[in-house]
Design a protein around this motif. Structure first.
Motif, PDB file in Angstrom:
ATOM      1  N   LEU A 226      54.627  14.710 -14.886  1.00 50.66           N
ATOM      2  CA  LEU A 226      54.995  13.303 -14.734  1.00 50.66           C
ATOM      3  C   LEU A 226      55.916  13.160 -13.527  1.00 50.66           C
ATOM      4  O   LEU A 226      56.941  13.841 -13.426  1.00 50.66           O
ATOM      5  CB  LEU A 226      55.702  12.788 -15.981  1.00 50.66           C
ATOM      6  N   LEU A 227      55.581  12.263 -12.595  1.00 52.17           N
ATOM      7  CA  LEU A 227      56.346  12.098 -11.364  1.00 52.17           C
ATOM      8  C   LEU A 227      57.228  10.862 -11.370  1.00 52.17           C
ATOM      9  O   LEU A 227      58.110  10.734 -10.521  1.00 52.17           O
ATOM     10  CB  LEU A 227      55.395  12.055 -10.162  1.00 52.17           C
ATOM     11  N   TRP A 228      56.983   9.923 -12.296  1.00 54.80           N
ATOM     12  CA  TRP A 228      57.784   8.700 -12.327  1.00 54.80           C
ATOM     13  C   TRP A 228      58.578   8.570 -13.626  1.00 54.80           C
ATOM     14  O   TRP A 228      58.834   7.460 -14.095  1.00 54.80           O
ATOM     15  CB  TRP A 228      56.888   7.465 -12.143  1.00 54.80           C
ATOM     16  N   GLY A 229      58.983   9.678 -14.223  1.00 57.87           N
ATOM     17  CA  GLY A 229      59.805   9.633 -15.422  1.00 57.87           C
ATOM     18  C   GLY A 229      59.142   8.858 -16.544  1.00 57.87           C
ATOM     19  O   GLY A 229      58.065   9.230 -17.025  1.00 57.87           O
ATOM     20  N   ASP A 230      59.798   7.775 -16.957  1.00 56.25           N
ATOM     21  CA  ASP A 230      59.234   6.920 -18.004  1.00 56.25           C
ATOM     22  C   ASP A 230      58.288   5.870 -17.441  1.00 56.25           C
ATOM     23  O   ASP A 230      57.832   4.994 -18.178  1.00 56.25           O
ATOM     24  CB  ASP A 230      60.353   6.228 -18.783  1.00 56.25           C
ATOM     25  N   GLY A 231      57.995   5.957 -16.135  1.00 51.45           N
ATOM     26  CA  GLY A 231      57.055   5.025 -15.529  1.00 51.45           C
ATOM     27  C   GLY A 231      57.747   3.882 -14.812  1.00 51.45           C
ATOM     28  O   GLY A 231      58.968   3.713 -14.874  1.00 51.45           O
ATOM     29  N   LYS A 232      56.973   3.087 -14.100  1.00 54.00           N
ATOM     30  CA  LYS A 232      57.472   1.926 -13.361  1.00 54.00           C
ATOM     31  C   LYS A 232      56.807   0.679 -13.908  1.00 54.00           C
ATOM     32  O   LYS A 232      55.634   0.698 -14.281  1.00 54.00           O
ATOM     33  CB  LYS A 232      57.202   2.092 -11.871  1.00 54.00           C
ATOM     34  N   GLU A 233      57.549  -0.430 -13.915  1.00 55.14           N
ATOM     35  CA  GLU A 233      57.092  -1.643 -14.581  1.00 55.14           C
ATOM     36  C   GLU A 233      56.734  -2.740 -13.589  1.00 55.14           C
ATOM     37  O   GLU A 233      57.343  -2.860 -12.531  1.00 55.14           O
ATOM     38  CB  GLU A 233      58.166  -2.160 -15.542  1.00 55.14           C
ATOM     39  N   VAL A 234      55.730  -3.519 -13.959  1.00 57.85           N
ATOM     40  CA  VAL A 234      55.401  -4.775 -13.274  1.00 57.85           C
ATOM     41  C   VAL A 234      55.542  -5.864 -14.327  1.00 57.85           C
ATOM     42  O   VAL A 234      54.741  -5.934 -15.256  1.00 57.85           O
ATOM     43  CB  VAL A 234      53.970  -4.757 -12.693  1.00 57.85           C
ATOM     44  N   ARG A 235      56.570  -6.704 -14.198  1.00 54.17           N
ATOM     45  CA  ARG A 235      56.813  -7.722 -15.217  1.00 54.17           C
ATOM     46  C   ARG A 235      57.398  -8.961 -14.570  1.00 54.17           C
ATOM     47  O   ARG A 235      57.988  -8.913 -13.493  1.00 54.17           O
ATOM     48  CB  ARG A 235      57.704  -7.198 -16.326  1.00 54.17           C
ATOM     49  N   THR A 236      57.199 -10.084 -15.235  1.00 52.20           N
ATOM     50  CA  THR A 236      57.778 -11.367 -14.851  1.00 52.20           C
ATOM     51  C   THR A 236      58.446 -11.952 -16.082  1.00 52.20           C
ATOM     52  O   THR A 236      57.804 -12.075 -17.133  1.00 52.20           O
ATOM     53  CB  THR A 236      56.707 -12.335 -14.322  1.00 52.20           C
ATOM     54  N   GLU A 237      59.709 -12.304 -15.976  1.00 53.26           N
ATOM     55  CA  GLU A 237      60.481 -12.752 -17.125  1.00 53.26           C
ATOM     56  C   GLU A 237      59.825 -13.950 -17.804  1.00 53.26           C
ATOM     57  O   GLU A 237      59.546 -14.968 -17.172  1.00 53.26           O
ATOM     58  CB  GLU A 237      61.901 -13.122 -16.692  1.00 53.26           C
ATOM     59  N   GLY A 238      59.565 -13.810 -19.095  1.00 50.70           N
ATOM     60  CA  GLY A 238      59.039 -14.914 -19.882  1.00 50.70           C
ATOM     61  C   GLY A 238      57.569 -15.206 -19.691  1.00 50.70           C
ATOM     62  O   GLY A 238      57.047 -16.165 -20.267  1.00 50.70           O
ATOM     63  N   VAL A 239      56.843 -14.397 -18.872  1.00 49.28           N
ATOM     64  CA  VAL A 239      55.424 -14.634 -18.590  1.00 49.28           C
ATOM     65  C   VAL A 239      54.646 -13.364 -18.915  1.00 49.28           C
ATOM     66  O   VAL A 239      55.089 -12.255 -18.590  1.00 49.28           O
ATOM     67  CB  VAL A 239      55.189 -15.035 -17.117  1.00 49.28           C
ATOM     68  N   MET A 240      53.494 -13.523 -19.535  1.00 52.93           N
ATOM     69  CA  MET A 240      52.657 -12.370 -19.861  1.00 52.93           C
ATOM     70  C   MET A 240      52.023 -11.799 -18.599  1.00 52.93           C
ATOM     71  O   MET A 240      51.320 -12.499 -17.873  1.00 52.93           O
ATOM     72  CB  MET A 240      51.567 -12.759 -20.860  1.00 52.93           C
TER      73      MET A 240
END
Length: 581
Positions: free
Chosen positions: A201-215
């Motif tokens: 694993l190269l990114w630990g727990d992973g990287k996120e793509v998120r927008t607050e309050g939006v799916m």
């Protein structure tokens, strides 16, 4: 009376192996790939023509149990024969249903299988935590990573995860993406993980793509070259795409809005098809408020739109029927895109179903009729499922399943149609791949190679409950015939039997030249139509080593068109096209 003249010719020695291919020439029979019921499956081809089949078997207990499957893997040759003594069982953990994994199987640049599963190894008595694991297996059936698989989630254990997909980067590492939900916010977001070629694993727990309050949901990954990748996804009601670097950081200042119209209120993977192209991406989808129409978008490597319609989308067909499920096929040599979609229209309280196709260039010009070309159907015999695959000489093959004439969706026929770059049908009639009256679904087509396609599907003919399925497969030759390809060297004659005609096209008569590496006791030459039915016997008897020349007169009443000349030497076939004018 037919006469054969034998010419003196040097004969080469080797006649090859004595294995016989397993592909059936009878569309009613086909070839069963698995000896027990399966849930879901994937196929991917290696660069040398071998191919992998990954599938899930129901776990112990009742077959309809929703959460117990076991992943298996097998490698096959071009003739459909398994190359391992037995399939490999991959996971020792209780594995969840395959519907939670968007992409079950991929083949890396070295020809190894990467199988993706979801299991409950991190579950506790009070929390059913599920994680994703990746297994990397060589074509010889050896684990290249740990036999337990590489857990992609790291230490981040979601309350729910789904829609896993992956790609390989230029350096040999892999990037995976999936959607997660966590209890604290109950909002979908996407997690990405990169894994080295050694399984680290190269990114630990992973990287996120998120927008607050939006799916943020339903990821689709595409290679952009230079160790960069594209990620298409939904953000609320919008369809977007972003570009990321080797470390998972966004390259574009803002993601590109792919489409600003009304998208269906269903999961994106049910209507979105994506295709990497020149560092950018093609995305096809159906959309609309009321009737839905087929659209395509072309995103360039810098994030700009390649079509002048921009985020309004390039509409592919201008009929007024309901259009859904747009599939893409890129013709690399012709630098053009084929798109095929389903259309539905109603007449006298009955619904009629069919497939429509359009060809576009990379400037966004529609190259065929604005309403598209009708490919199949438009009768009460519904088109249930279909795939699109490139063929030789810039052609496109569409394989589809069709209800029987009594509108019984549990009895379907599997058919194929081949279309030229000009939008003309290459085969005189649709080729019947499977005529067995069984339920067929989840059609997949491996790329055209060595004169044939390999088509697979889920089929319930071996079970009486209408729920369980096996995987069946069938090859389709360029001529539209089924059975062993002429280029298959596993035949006893292999390439040491050669067949040709002159002149071709044939008006009145021709010479049929047949080269044999050895004497054969039973030689038969037959003329077949494109359905595989015999229309004439050209010769039957023994055959001598060397080159035989047969003078053949065209029978009266035999209509003009494309036919196939088949030579059978001691039960082994070679084919050649013959055009009567």
């Amino acid at each position: 009376m037919k006469t054969i003249r034998i010419a003196i010719l040097f004969v080469f020695a080797s006649v090859g192996s004595t294995l016989k291919a397993q592909w059936a020439s009878d569309a009613y029979a086909n070839h069963c790939m698995v000896d027990r019921a399966i849930r879901g499956y994937e196929t991917e081809v290696l660069g040398d023509g071998r191919w992998f089949l990954s599938y899930d078997r129901p776990g112990p207990g009742e077959h309809s149990s929703p959460d117990t499957v076991t992943p298996w893997l097998q490698c096959y040759g071009q003739d459909g024969r398994p190359l391992w003594d037995s399939p490999m069982e991959l996971s020792r953990y209780r594995t969840l249903t395959s519907g939670l994994v968007r992409q079950r199987l991929m083949v890396d640049a070295e020809g190894n299988a990467v199988v993706l599963v979801q299991d409950l190894r991190k579950a506790t008595p009070d929390r059913a935590k599920n994680v994703y694991a990746a297994y990397r297996v060589s074509p010889e059936g050896e684990h290249l990573w740990t036999e337990d698989g590489v857990v992609l989630n790291g230490n981040a254990l979601p309350d729910f995860c789904a829609a896993l997909c992956g790609i390989q980067m230029d350096d040999g590492s892999f990037v995976f993406a999936w959607v997660e939900i966590q209890d604290e916010d109950n909002t979908d977001f996407i997690r990405m993980q990169r894994v080295s070629s050694q399984g680290e694993l190269l990114w630990g727990d992973g990287k996120e793509v998120r927008t607050e309050g939006v799916m943020v949901s339903y990821p689709a990954l595409m290679d952009a070259g230079n160790n960069e990748y594209l990620l298409a996804y939904t953000e609320g009601a919008d369809l977007k795409i972003g570009k990321f670097d080797f470390d998972g950081n966004a390259i574009w200042a803002e993601p590109t809005l792919v489409f600003s119209g009304t998208l269906p209120n269903v999961p994106a993977y049910t209507y979105l098809d994506v295709c990497p192209l020149n560092g950018g991406a093609l995305l096809a989808f159906h959309a609309g408020d009321g009737p839905t129409y087929p659209y395509c978008a072309y995103i360039l490597p810098d994030g700009s739109h390649g079509f002048t319609e921009a985020d309004a989308g390039l509409r592919l067909g201008f009929g007024e029927n309901q259009a859904t499920n747009v599939h893409l096929c890129f013709d690399e040599a012709g630098k053009a895109v084929y798109a095929v979609w389903q259309e539905t229209y109603s007449q006298e309280a009955r619904a009629y179903y069919g497939l429509v196709s359009q060809k576009i260039n990379l400037q966004g010009e529609l190259l065929w009729d604005p309403e598209g070309i009708r490919m199949a159907g438009f009768t009460a015999q519904a088109i249930e499922d279909f795939t699109v695959s490139p063929g030789p000489k810039n052609t496109m093959m569409v394989v589809y399943s069709e209800w029987d004439e009594n509108e019984d969706f549990d009895k379907e026929t599997l058919k194929a149609v081949l279309v030229s770059p000009e939008g003309e049908f290459v085969w005189d009639t649709d080729v019947v791949i499977s005529s067995h009256p069984s339920k067929k679904s989840d059609i997949k087509t491996l790329p055209f190679r060595d004169g044939q396609w390999i088509v697979s599907w889920k089929d319930n003919r071996d079970f009486g409950d209408g729920i369980q399925n096996n995987v069946y497969a069938q090859n389709v030759l360029e001529s539209g015939l089924l059975g062993q390809a002429a280029s298959d060297e596993t035949s006893p004659m292999g390439k040491s039997m050669q067949l040709s005609t002159c002149p071709n096209p044939v008006s009145v008569s021709c010479q049929v030249c047949l080269h044999l590496a050895r004497d054969v006791s039973h030689l038969r030459l037959e003329l077949l139509d494109l359905k595989g039915a015999k229309v004439a016997t050209v010769y039957e008897g023994s055959g001598l080593a060397g080159e035989s020349v047969l003078y053949w007169n065209r029978p009266s009443g035999l209509s003009a068109g494309l036919y196939v000349l088949r030579a059978m030497a001691d039960g082994n076939p070679v084919y050649s096209k013959l055009v009567l004018q």
